[in-house]
Scaffold this active site. Structure first.
Site, mmCIF file in Angstrom:
data_model
loop_
_atom_site.group_PDB
_atom_site.id
_atom_site.type_symbol
_atom_site.label_atom_id
_atom_site.label_comp_id
_atom_site.label_asym_id
_atom_site.label_seq_id
_atom_site.Cartn_x
_atom_site.Cartn_y
_atom_site.Cartn_z
ATOM 1 N N ASP A 277 -12.207 7.141 4.072
ATOM 2 C CA ASP A 277 -10.976 6.899 4.825
ATOM 3 C C ASP A 277 -10.588 5.426 4.835
ATOM 4 O OD1 ASP A 277 -8.766 7.674 6.282
ATOM 5 O OD2 ASP A 277 -9.796 7.651 8.215
ATOM 6 N N LYS B 243 0.840 -1.196 0.000
ATOM 7 C CA LYS B 243 0.000 0.000 0.000
ATOM 8 C C LYS B 243 0.876 1.248 0.000
ATOM 9 C CE LYS B 243 -3.149 2.547 3.061
ATOM 10 N NZ LYS B 243 -3.785 2.550 4.403
ATOM 11 N N ASP C 47 1.488 6.331 5.826
ATOM 12 C CA ASP C 47 0.477 5.450 5.251
ATOM 13 C C ASP C 47 0.966 4.737 3.992
ATOM 14 O OD1 ASP C 47 -1.970 4.328 5.800
ATOM 15 O OD2 ASP C 47 -3.114 5.735 4.600
ATOM 16 N N ASP D 49 -2.656 10.465 3.763
ATOM 17 C CA ASP D 49 -4.083 10.141 3.847
ATOM 18 C C ASP D 49 -4.806 11.189 4.682
ATOM 19 O OD1 ASP D 49 -6.552 8.975 3.840
ATOM 20 O OD2 ASP D 49 -6.040 7.412 5.295
ATOM 21 N N GLU E 282 -9.576 3.739 2.277
ATOM 22 C CA GLU E 282 -9.116 3.782 0.882
ATOM 23 C C GLU E 282 -8.020 2.779 0.575
ATOM 24 O OE1 GLU E 282 -5.712 5.153 2.731
ATOM 25 O OE2 GLU E 282 -7.764 5.646 3.219
ATOM 26 N N LYS F 177 -10.134 13.167 8.274
ATOM 27 C CA LYS F 177 -9.642 12.846 9.611
ATOM 28 C C LYS F 177 -9.551 14.126 10.447
ATOM 29 C CE LYS F 177 -6.436 9.202 7.985
ATOM 30 N NZ LYS F 177 -6.877 8.044 8.777
ATOM 31 N N ARG G 192 -7.629 -0.373 1.219
ATOM 32 C CA ARG G 192 -8.103 -1.660 0.708
ATOM 33 C C ARG G 192 -8.576 -1.544 -0.747
ATOM 34 N NH1 ARG G 192 -12.300 -2.108 5.466
ATOM 35 N NH2 ARG G 192 -10.528 -0.965 6.358
#
Length: 465
Positions: free
Chosen positions: A313, A231, A254, A236, A315, A243, A317
């Site tokens: 949020d 990933k 991230d 993010d 995202e 967030k 996956r």
């Protein structure tokens, strides 16, 4: 020689041919038995040195000059496996060697090297530190390779997002490939739509830098096929489900999954494992603009499954799902994905113990055994099939964010499993990629997790000639 992300960093290793001072690493029992240098023992007794874990006592010679150092390992059998990492921060500048230790020399050298790591790219006047001689009975290439992989992952995670967006992550990816003469292909921007990678495009399209899929290939095509997926969300914000400010403070990390698979790829290529390696990194920034994907949107995936967006949020996956579907099309022998995916994993197991998921019982056993052998902790959690009902939604094939908040790491793994073809050996690692507090071998900051254990599994399966 394995590369470092910051090539100007001083090496933690000293030459065996130069002069160096001794370190006597001792447990409390060793101190009681006195089976080491008598002068050092006498000085320890005079100074009241108790060999507490992580303690250091400098030893002078008869002229008052530095002659060596005693390092405490605490109670035998209870010492942190990488306690020697503190040596790198405690010893005076200069070259040192391990004169005596109940722990293997290779483990001591690696611990020292990992403990010597500093992220100083944005600091001026960083001093040189102590250096260690890799013991003659250790595999020096393995120590240097592992340290390079850990340092690479740490460097990439620690670099702030203004200097590690999708384009800079691509540059680092290309540099790694170039060092090992690997081939790189990049699919960026609207090419993702033409290449049938719609969810990677949807997540990253709102950012100033175009989303992209990075692909590396190395090794003989006829060799066993190993595919790593990481990933690469370079920052993010949470998207339109933004967030809070406190939740964004560490979001430069991230892309920790990408950083870690790049570190693992480094080890595989540097060791020359006889595999056909493929690395896939969806590199995006989950940003906010008029073009951002929205709560309630339904996205089509590469596999053809439709996904209802119930939280922008969730995202990571989504980009992994397209990459996993692509990975499966070649029917590799093994797929490993790594991602800083869920807070639920941290609640369950804390920051230091990443969960992993697999239906391959043999692989699970190998990973668990290797994690113990190399002190790279992981813990298997179940792909509990009854929880698949949490992924159901009325207008699409599945939701990206099940309601209720229960079993968040498990449902994320089950979501990813829907994009992996049955019969393909696959393991998913939900890592944190960060040390929230100092450890003997690591300062606060980005961390490599599970890659030493995974390399041990792969090198046992596919030993280099």
């Amino acid at each position: 020689m394995a590369p470092h992300q910051h090539s100007d960093r001083t090496s933690p290793f000293a030459s065996m041919s130069g002069e160096s001072l001794p370190v006597w690493a001792v447990t409390k029992a060793d101190l009681d038995r006195g089976h080491f240098d008598k002068t050092a023992l006498a000085w320890a007794q005079s100074a009241g040195f108790k060999a507490a874990e992580g303690s250091l006592l400098l030893v002078p010679n008869r002229y008052g000059k530095l002659a060596g150092a005693l390092f405490g390992l605490g109670e035998a059998g209870r010492t942190h496996p990488f306690a020697a990492g503190r040596l790198a921060r405690l010893l005076p500048e200069g070259d040192w060697h391990i004169e005596t230790s109940p722990m293997p020399g290779e483990q001591m050298a690696l611990a020292f090297a990992m403990g010597a790591y500093r992220f100083d790219a944005y600091r001026t006047g960083s001093p040189n530190g102590a250096r260690i001689v890799i013991p003659g009975d250790a595999d020096a290439a393995a120590v240097e390779r592992t340290n390079a992989a850990v340092s690479l992952a740490r460097d990439l995670i620690n670099t702030p997002a203004n200097d590690m967006g999708p384009a800079k992550l691509e540059a680092a990816f290309r540099a790694l490939a170039r060092h090992y003469k690997a081939k790189v292909t990049v699919t960026a921007g609207d090419e993702l739509l033409a290449g049938d990678l719609p969810m990677i495009h949807a997540v990253g399209r709102a950012a100033a830098e175009a989303p992209r899929l990075l692909e590396l290939r190395w090794g003989k095509k006829s060799a066993p096929k190993i595919t790593l997926v990481g990933k690469g969300v370079c920052f993010d914000t949470g998207g339109l489900d933004i967030k809070p400010s406190s939740g964004m403070l560490l979001m430069k990390k991230d892309m920790g999954g990408a950083a870690n698979v790049m570190g693992l790829a480094l080890m595989i290529m540097d060791a020359g494992l006889p595999v056909s390696l493929r690395v896939l990194v969806p590199a995006v920034e989950n940003s906010i603009s008029a073009d951002a994907f929205r709560p309630g949107d339904v996205l089509r995936s590469r596999k053809g499954l439709s996904v209802q967006i119930d939280n922008t949020d969730a995202e990571g996956r989504l980009v992994l799902a397209d990459a996993l579907a692509l990975a499966c099309e070649e029917e590799p022998d093994l797929i490993i994905d790594m991602a800083t995916l869920t807070g639920a994993a941290r609640v369950a197991l804390g920051p230091d113990l990443p969960p992993f998921y697999t239906d391959d019982e043999a692989l699970a056993g190998e990973i668990a055994a290797a994690a113990l052998d190399v002190a790279d902790p992981v813990w298997r959690l179940p792909l509990y099939r009854p929880y698949e009902t949490m992924l159901e939604t009325k207008i699409a094939d599945l939701t990206n964010a099940p309601a209720g908040g229960f079993a968040g790491s498990i449902t994320a793994a089950l979501f990813l499993k829907r994009f992996v073809e049955p019969g393909i050996s696959w393991a998913h690692f939900d890592i944190f990629g960060w040390n929230p507090k100092e450890q003997p071998h690591a300062q606060v900051g980005g961390e490599a997790q599970a890659i030493r254990a995974l390399f041990a599994v792969l090198s046992d399966r596919y030993p280099a000639g």
